[in-house]
Enzyme design. Structure first.
Site, mmCIF file in Angstrom:
data_model
loop_
_atom_site.group_PDB
_atom_site.id
_atom_site.type_symbol
_atom_site.label_atom_id
_atom_site.label_comp_id
_atom_site.label_asym_id
_atom_site.label_seq_id
_atom_site.Cartn_x
_atom_site.Cartn_y
_atom_site.Cartn_z
ATOM 1 N N ALA B 59 0.849 -1.187 0.000
ATOM 2 C CA ALA B 59 0.000 0.000 0.000
ATOM 3 C C ALA B 59 0.888 1.241 0.000
ATOM 4 O O ALA B 59 1.447 1.612 1.028
ATOM 5 C CB ALA B 59 -0.892 -0.009 1.235
ATOM 6 N N GLU B 60 1.033 1.869 -1.143
ATOM 7 C CA GLU B 60 1.978 2.991 -1.240
ATOM 8 C C GLU B 60 1.512 4.210 -0.452
ATOM 9 O O GLU B 60 2.316 4.906 0.167
ATOM 10 C CB GLU B 60 2.211 3.363 -2.708
ATOM 11 C CG GLU B 60 2.992 2.325 -3.499
ATOM 12 C CD GLU B 60 2.180 1.097 -3.867
ATOM 13 O OE1 GLU B 60 0.938 1.135 -3.723
ATOM 14 O OE2 GLU B 60 2.771 0.094 -4.294
ATOM 15 N N GLN B 82 8.368 0.478 -5.190
ATOM 16 C CA GLN B 82 8.991 -0.617 -5.939
ATOM 17 C C GLN B 82 9.380 -0.231 -7.365
ATOM 18 O O GLN B 82 10.452 -0.599 -7.845
ATOM 19 C CB GLN B 82 8.052 -1.816 -5.943
ATOM 20 C CG GLN B 82 8.770 -3.118 -6.187
ATOM 21 C CD GLN B 82 7.984 -4.287 -5.654
ATOM 22 O OE1 GLN B 82 6.987 -4.696 -6.247
ATOM 23 N NE2 GLN B 82 8.393 -4.839 -4.531
ATOM 24 N N ASP B 84 8.796 3.120 -10.463
ATOM 25 C CA ASP B 84 8.298 4.459 -10.781
ATOM 26 C C ASP B 84 6.784 4.531 -10.974
ATOM 27 O O ASP B 84 6.108 5.378 -10.424
ATOM 28 C CB ASP B 84 9.002 4.973 -12.049
ATOM 29 C CG ASP B 84 9.278 3.874 -13.052
ATOM 30 O OD1 ASP B 84 8.311 3.304 -13.581
ATOM 31 O OD2 ASP B 84 10.464 3.573 -13.290
ATOM 32 N N GLY B 85 6.244 3.583 -11.779
ATOM 33 C CA GLY B 85 4.835 3.655 -12.151
ATOM 34 C C GLY B 85 3.890 3.328 -11.003
ATOM 35 O O GLY B 85 2.679 3.441 -11.156
ATOM 36 N N PHE B 86 4.446 2.942 -9.855
ATOM 37 C CA PHE B 86 3.585 2.580 -8.727
ATOM 38 C C PHE B 86 3.631 3.615 -7.614
ATOM 39 O O PHE B 86 3.160 3.383 -6.505
ATOM 40 C CB PHE B 86 3.965 1.199 -8.193
ATOM 41 C CG PHE B 86 3.958 0.139 -9.253
ATOM 42 C CD1 PHE B 86 2.988 0.146 -10.250
ATOM 43 C CD2 PHE B 86 4.920 -0.850 -9.294
ATOM 44 C CE1 PHE B 86 2.974 -0.811 -11.260
ATOM 45 C CE2 PHE B 86 4.914 -1.814 -10.293
ATOM 46 C CZ PHE B 86 3.944 -1.797 -11.271
ATOM 47 N N TYR B 88 2.103 6.445 -7.864
ATOM 48 C CA TYR B 88 0.907 7.301 -7.912
ATOM 49 C C TYR B 88 -0.107 7.071 -6.793
ATOM 50 O O TYR B 88 -0.741 8.026 -6.355
ATOM 51 C CB TYR B 88 0.262 7.247 -9.301
ATOM 52 C CG TYR B 88 1.260 7.621 -10.376
ATOM 53 C CD1 TYR B 88 1.778 8.910 -10.425
ATOM 54 C CD2 TYR B 88 1.745 6.679 -11.271
ATOM 55 C CE1 TYR B 88 2.734 9.265 -11.366
ATOM 56 C CE2 TYR B 88 2.703 7.021 -12.215
ATOM 57 C CZ TYR B 88 3.196 8.313 -12.262
ATOM 58 O OH TYR B 88 4.144 8.643 -13.177
ATOM 59 N N HIS B 129 6.981 0.179 -15.540
ATOM 60 C CA HIS B 129 8.275 -0.154 -14.947
ATOM 61 C C HIS B 129 9.393 0.693 -15.558
ATOM 62 O O HIS B 129 10.559 0.362 -15.405
ATOM 63 C CB HIS B 129 8.605 -1.636 -15.152
ATOM 64 C CG HIS B 129 7.722 -2.565 -14.373
ATOM 65 N ND1 HIS B 129 6.410 -2.797 -14.715
ATOM 66 C CD2 HIS B 129 7.956 -3.318 -13.276
ATOM 67 C CE1 HIS B 129 5.887 -3.672 -13.856
ATOM 68 N NE2 HIS B 129 6.795 -4.000 -12.976
HETATM 69 C C1 LIG Z 1 0.527 -0.127 -6.945
HETATM 70 C C2 LIG Z 1 1.511 -1.215 -7.133
HETATM 71 N N1 LIG Z 1 2.497 -1.395 -6.217
HETATM 72 C C3 LIG Z 1 3.434 -2.340 -6.404
HETATM 73 C C4 LIG Z 1 3.398 -3.151 -7.487
HETATM 74 C C5 LIG Z 1 4.482 -4.196 -7.693
HETATM 75 N N2 LIG Z 1 3.932 -5.536 -7.526
HETATM 76 C C6 LIG Z 1 3.483 -6.230 -8.594
HETATM 77 S S1 LIG Z 1 2.754 -7.643 -8.150
HETATM 78 C C7 LIG Z 1 3.052 -7.401 -6.514
HETATM 79 C C8 LIG Z 1 2.542 -8.406 -5.522
HETATM 80 C C9 LIG Z 1 1.065 -8.622 -5.656
HETATM 81 O O1 LIG Z 1 0.592 -9.584 -4.771
HETATM 82 P P1 LIG Z 1 -0.915 -10.021 -4.754
HETATM 83 O O2 LIG Z 1 -1.822 -8.847 -4.800
HETATM 84 O O3 LIG Z 1 -1.091 -10.962 -3.619
HETATM 85 O O4 LIG Z 1 -1.148 -10.785 -6.130
HETATM 86 P P2 LIG Z 1 -0.326 -11.999 -6.753
HETATM 87 O O5 LIG Z 1 0.738 -11.400 -7.625
HETATM 88 O O6 LIG Z 1 0.206 -12.815 -5.651
HETATM 89 O O7 LIG Z 1 -1.294 -12.743 -7.615
HETATM 90 C C10 LIG Z 1 3.739 -6.190 -6.338
HETATM 91 C C11 LIG Z 1 4.195 -5.690 -5.051
HETATM 92 C C12 LIG Z 1 2.353 -2.943 -8.421
HETATM 93 N N3 LIG Z 1 2.233 -3.698 -9.517
HETATM 94 N N4 LIG Z 1 1.446 -1.984 -8.221
#
Ligand SMILES: Cc1ncc(C[n+]2csc(CCOP(=O)(O)OP(=O)(O)O)c2C)c(N)n1
Lengths: 397, 326
Positions: B59-60, B82, B84-86, B88, B129
């Site tokens: 949760a950003e 994690q 740039d695009g995340f 927001y 990304h």
């Molecule tokens: C807003 C945001 N923050 C961080 C990320 C990077 N990220 C991609 S997948 C992931 C984990 C997601 O876990 P979950 O919601 O449990 O789904 P799963 O991939 O296990 O199916 C993260 C941290 C992202 N894509 N979007």
């Protein structure tokens, strides 16, 4: 229980014990019909829904799960060979996806995250199109309106709000249709997201909106236990399904590796939504057997024993056992499924190689729906700039 | 002197800060046991424990919002976003809260939060990304924005960012994470203002200003220009907000020509601000208009065409040609 609608044919006690809604903090029960031993059990509410699944449909479930697992292996291999920039594997989650997707009807609109390849398969999305995003040739791939299957969303949880808004649109359409006397079938929306994404503020806001307006939306959370390296326990102290109670709608935890239970529960939830009784949260309790993505290394954060324990609960194996012991599928069927899988893999491999590499001009094309002078100016600059290179090239030749 | 990659240099810089300041702490997604998706925080949880290196919920807005609270309580949180695009989902917390608390409290409160963001393209990745959102933050008063281009700076700048009483956004050039360089861990060598721009190469015919991932590109372009008998000065900006206009102005007064290169879209970018300021401050010294080299006005394109999108040596040389043609 408040005013939320219970599963049909249940009273409050039953609902609580059949896992429909548990108070937060209490251990939640999980709907399971087909156990890891391949034996079919019963559930006071959802057995009725399971009975709707005839043997032919069960074979389709199996075939789809096997095909998508085969596809997953192929895509992983393609990534290893440098044909894809990244791959997001789904192995372990086939039942959650195939079971829920088959419960939807064509008029239902689906908002996936980025791992819902099994849902895409059921929705007849061309899997080669699906690979475009991972090959780096498109930021989408398929026509979302073609199959009522939305584009993948990489910014976690953003789509849950879109799902609710879309569902609110369906509500309005229904009101307009009643006035105009339309025969369109009632529709609902499914929003997929992960246990990690459930921590994002957007999920909270989407549930607030859904509850406030009784939006016809089913929140389908695949709790695969890990958000990259972070376990579910860091995202929530109570079973995720229990959260629904706080918003005022039903939450159900279902064995996500049991395709029959997933189908039954999702069918119930979609009917509930389509009939105007508001949203439902389904937590499919499952496991991501492989890595988060091909860029991830799970040995850094979890025990092999955990993976092994979950492999014992494999969704395909348990349905295979059931089909075999009940005499619902013979050897020829399983051979055919395997052959179809190989065929799909071959198709995906050959079409991936052939996916057209775009030109930067394509990227200028769709920034705006209407003409925009800055785009025109920059594209003109790019043309002139590239022409300069071609001229140099010719001069050199 | 030690030789290390930029990723390792940031890791060592974070380690040094965690050691020297018991109130500093790191928080972010996957930064603990995994060591971050780029392993920038590798090993730190083992050394400092889960209170100092926090594997946060996903949760950003939560990460940045709670970091603000920790800072108000006297801590020095370093948040990792994690990609740039995340960032927001945290944009609201960063721009409406973090940036403004000092001003709104009439200077009574400080919020020394650092936000680390791996940014920029060139890694062949998928959507969200590869973005360069620095201008969005630079436009907001109250934030300091910096970006190192080499290991030595990375090591020291992260520590200075943590010491800084203002919120700092620390943009890490992810495609340069594995770029090795010498780090003098004894001596920062930074001037009194740690984020003063740095003339990385002297020249007389034109100046190229770049920062972060484009500094090596600007240097390569300057080297290539030697073939045409051109002597090009290259400035590593280091700080995107504030911009060290003095150093740029001084250089332009010598060379008479200025190219600004960054990966972010040209329109509305930092390059426009630099061009405008230098035109105001050194108009009579300029022999050509300031030329910007940047990304197009489009969402960051798919990996297979990013080469056409990213400023590269050729695009900088083309801009130099145009400048020198005046
Ligand atoms: C807003 C945001 N923050 C961080 C990320 C990077 N990220 C991609 S997948 C992931 C984990 C997601 O876990 P979950 O919601 O449990 O789904 P799963 O991939 O296990 O199916 C993260 C941290 C992202 N894509 N979007």
């Amino acid at each position: 229980m408040g005013s939320t609608q219970l599963p049909p044919g249940t009273d409050e006690t039953l609902a609580a014990t059949s896992a429909a809604v548990a108070a937060s903090g209490e251990p939640v029960e999980m709907v399971q019909l087909l156990g890891p031993d391949g034996k079919l059990g019963t559930d006071p509410v959802f057995s009725d829904y399971a009975k709707r699944i005839d043997p032919e449909k069960l074979r389709v479930f199996y075939a789809d799960m096997a095909r998508i697992r085969r596809f997953d292996q192929e895509a992983t291999a393609l990534q290893r060979q440098g044909e894809l920039a990244l791959w997001v594997p789904l192995t372990g989650q086939e039942a959650a996806q195939i079971g829920s997707a088959h419960a939807s009807q064509p008029q239902d609109y689906i908002f996936p995250t980025y791992r819902e390849h099994g849902v895409a398969l059921v929705r007849n999305v061309d899997l080669a199109e699906l690979l475009k995003q991972f090959r780096g040739v498109s930021n989408g791939g398929w026509d979302p309106r073609g199959n009522n299957f939305h584009l993948y969303t990489l910014v976690l949880a953003a789509q849950t709000l879109h799902a609710v808004g879309y569902a609110m649109g369906i509500q309005r359409d229904q009101k307009l249709a009643v006035a105009g006397d339309s025969n369109d079938p009632k529709a609902a929306v499914i929003a997929y997201f992960g246990d990690g994404a459930s921590s994002e503020g957007d999920v909270h806001e989407s549930m607030v909106f859904a509850a406030s307006y009784d939006a016809p939306v089913v929140f389908f959370c695949q709790n695969n236990h890990w958000a990259i390296s972070v376990p579910t326990e860091v995202q929530t102290k109570v079973p995720l399904a229990n959260r629904a109670k706080g918003y005022g709608f039903p939450g159900i935890r279902v064995d996500g590796n049991d395709v029959i239970a997933v189908h039954a529960v999702t069918e119930w939830a979609l009917e509930h939504a389509r009939e105007g009784r508001g949203p439902v949260l389904i937590e499919a309790y499952t496991y991501r057997v492989g890595a988060h993505t091909t860029a991830d290394d799970p040995t850094k954060y979890r025990e092999l024993a955990e993976e092994a324990a979950w492999r014992e609960k494999d969704p395909l194996e348990r349905l295979e056992k059931y089909l075999r012991t009940e005499g619902l599928a013979d050897e020829a069927f399983f051979e055919q499924v395997q052959a179809d899988g190989d065929e799909l893999a071959k198709y995906v491999r050959s079409t991936t190689h052939g996916l057209e590499v775009p030109d930067i001009r394509d990227s200028f094309a769709n920034v705006y729906a209407e003409a925009h002078p800055l785009i025109a100016e920059e594209q003109a600059w790019f043309e002139e700039y590239s022409a300069g290179f071609e001229a140099d090239q010719e001069a050199a030749n | 002197m030690a030789t290390m990659t930029i990723a390792k240099a940031i890791n060592e810089g974070l380690r040094a800060s965690l050691k020297s300041n018991p109130k500093s702490l790191l928080m972010g997604e996957d930064i603990g046991h995994l060591g971050g998706v780029y392993r920038v925080t590798d090993g730190l949880i083992k050394e400092f424990g889960a209170d100092r290196v926090v594997d946060s919920p996903l949760a950003e807005s939560g990460i940045v919002g709670t970091a603000i609270g920790l800072a108000l309580r006297g801590y020095f949180p370093v948040c990792e976003i994690q990609f740039d695009g995340f960032v927001y989902p945290a944009f609201n917390q960063i721009t409406t809260q973090l940036a403004k608390i000092h001003a709104r409290s009439h200077g009574r409160l400080t919020v020394p939060v650092v936000i680390r963001i791996p940014y920029g393209g060139g890694i062949g990745s998928i959507e969200h990304h590869s973005e360069s959102p620095e201008a969005l933050f630079a436009h907001t008063a109250g934030l300091r924005i910096i970006s190192p281009s080499n290991a030595h700076d990375a090591y020291w700048m992260i520590q200075k960012a943590i010491e800084c009483q203002d919120p700092v956004i620390f943009f890490e050039p992810k495609r340069r994470y594995w770029l090795k360089g010498e780090v003098d861990v004894e001596n920062a060598g930074l001037s009194e203002d740690p984020f003063k721009a740095h003339v990385v190469r002297e020249g007389t015919d034109a100046t190229i200003v770049a920062y972060g991932p484009l500094v090596p590109v600007a240097l390569a372009a300057a080297n290539a220009a030697i073939e045409d008998g051109r002597s090009i000065e290259v400035i590593d900006l280091r700080s995107i907000s504030p911009v060290d206009f003095d150093t740029v102005e001084e250089s332009v007064k010598k060379t008479g020509r200025l190219i600004v290169a960054h990966e972010a879209p040209t329109f509305g970018g930092i390059g426009g601000e630099i061009a405008a300021r230098i035109s105001e401050r050194a108009f009579l010294h300029l022999e050509a208009p300031v030329i910007r080299v940047g990304g197009f006005h489009m969402p960051y394109p798919v990996a297979k065409v990013e080469e056409d999108y990213l400023p590269d040596i050729d695009k900088i040389l083309e801009a130099l040609d145009r400048s020198l043609a005046y």
